[in-house]
Design an enzyme around this catalytic site. Structure first.
Site, PDB file in Angstrom:
ATOM      1  N   TYR A 108      -2.060  -1.314 -11.999  1.00  0.00           N
ATOM      2  CA  TYR A 108      -1.004  -0.644 -11.237  1.00  0.00           C
ATOM      3  C   TYR A 108      -0.841  -1.286  -9.863  1.00  0.00           C
ATOM      4  O   TYR A 108       0.285  -1.622  -9.450  1.00  0.00           O
ATOM      5  CB  TYR A 108      -1.335   0.831 -11.085  1.00  0.00           C
ATOM      6  N   LYS A 119       2.532  -3.371  -8.448  1.00  0.00           N
ATOM      7  CA  LYS A 119       3.314  -2.926  -7.299  1.00  0.00           C
ATOM      8  C   LYS A 119       3.291  -3.973  -6.181  1.00  0.00           C
ATOM      9  O   LYS A 119       4.271  -4.102  -5.429  1.00  0.00           O
ATOM     10  CB  LYS A 119       2.802  -1.578  -6.794  1.00  0.00           C
TER      11      LYS A 119
END
Length: 245
Positions: free
Chosen positions: A168, A172
């Site tokens: 994750y 990002k």
């Protein structure tokens, strides 16, 4: 629809931060296209928005299906002729969240995370960019996270130093890179591109232990979507404050 009415497409807008962002923008008079992987859920969300006076329409938009990109672009071209705001809100967190498991994070988790959080955003944005160029003030908001900050991840004692969800966080961080690069390409145009950190919000992803309510989690995206001509571009923000890359 008046030519002055702004049109916004929000991905993942049938629930959570996406839906609240749609509500807040809609109350400002923006026409909302509720992007949803499941059209039925999108239509239910649009109906709720219309019930509070928002001009909303559901569109089927599975961010992993490029055919949906073309269909949505065609619909926007036909019905509105331009797109003023694109908010890339859809995202996934597939990491186990049981500690730092960087060395054992599977290829499947990495690829699936990047497909949704990065590659889909890039491809959808590229598809819709010609419509954004037709806007008098195009705005692109990429929903990022404080967990994308390499500076804070590397700084002992920072709020996220011990919060390591590798797939994750990396996806990002890549999304932030896209923000920087696209904003640089578009400098001198009327389009502004920024990354937003919503905060730790009580959503399906954030969990009940989160510290912020959904209504506050949408505020940064709404602010960046409605920036004036002198507003920032190529930035990374939370509640009006710049975050370190």
């Amino acid at each position: 629809m008046s030519e002055q009415t702004k049109v916004a497409l929000i991905t993942g807008a049938n629930k959570g931060i996406g839906l609240e962002t749609a509500r807040q923008l809609g109350k400002l008079g923006v026409t909302i296209l509720v992007g949803s992987r499941d059209l039925k859920r999108g239509e239910e969300a649009a109906e709720v928005l219309r019930g509070i006076g928002v001009d909303a329409k559901a569109v089927k938009l599975d961010v992993l299906n490029p055919d949906d990109y073309a269909a949505v672009a065609g619909l926007i071209e036909t019905e509105f002729g331009k797109l003023d705001i694109l908010i890339n809100s859809a995202g996934v967190l597939l990491d186990a969240r049981t500690g730092n498991e960087t060395s054992t994070t599977s290829d499947e988790v990495l690829r699936d995370t990047f497909d949704t959080n990065f590659f889909a955003v890039v491809e959808l944005t590229q598809t819709l960019l010609p419509l954004l160029r037709k806007s008098a003030a195009g705005r692109i908001v990429n929903l990022s996270s404080i967990l994308a900050s390499l500076t804070l991840h590397a700084t002992k004692g920072s709020p996220i130093y011990d919060a390591k969800t590798f797939a994750y966080d990396a996806s990002k961080a890549a999304l932030n890179s896209f923000t920087i690069h696209l904003a640089h390409e578009l400098q001198g145009t009327k389009i502004k591109v920024n990354s937003a950190h919503p905060g730790w919000v009580k959503t399906d992803m954030g969990g009940e232990g989160a510290m912020m309510e959904i209504v506050d989690g949408a505020k940064t995206s709404v602010e960046l979507a409605t920036l004036g001509e002198d507003g920032a571009t190529g930035g990374y923000f939370h509640m009006g404050e710049a975050l370190p890359w």
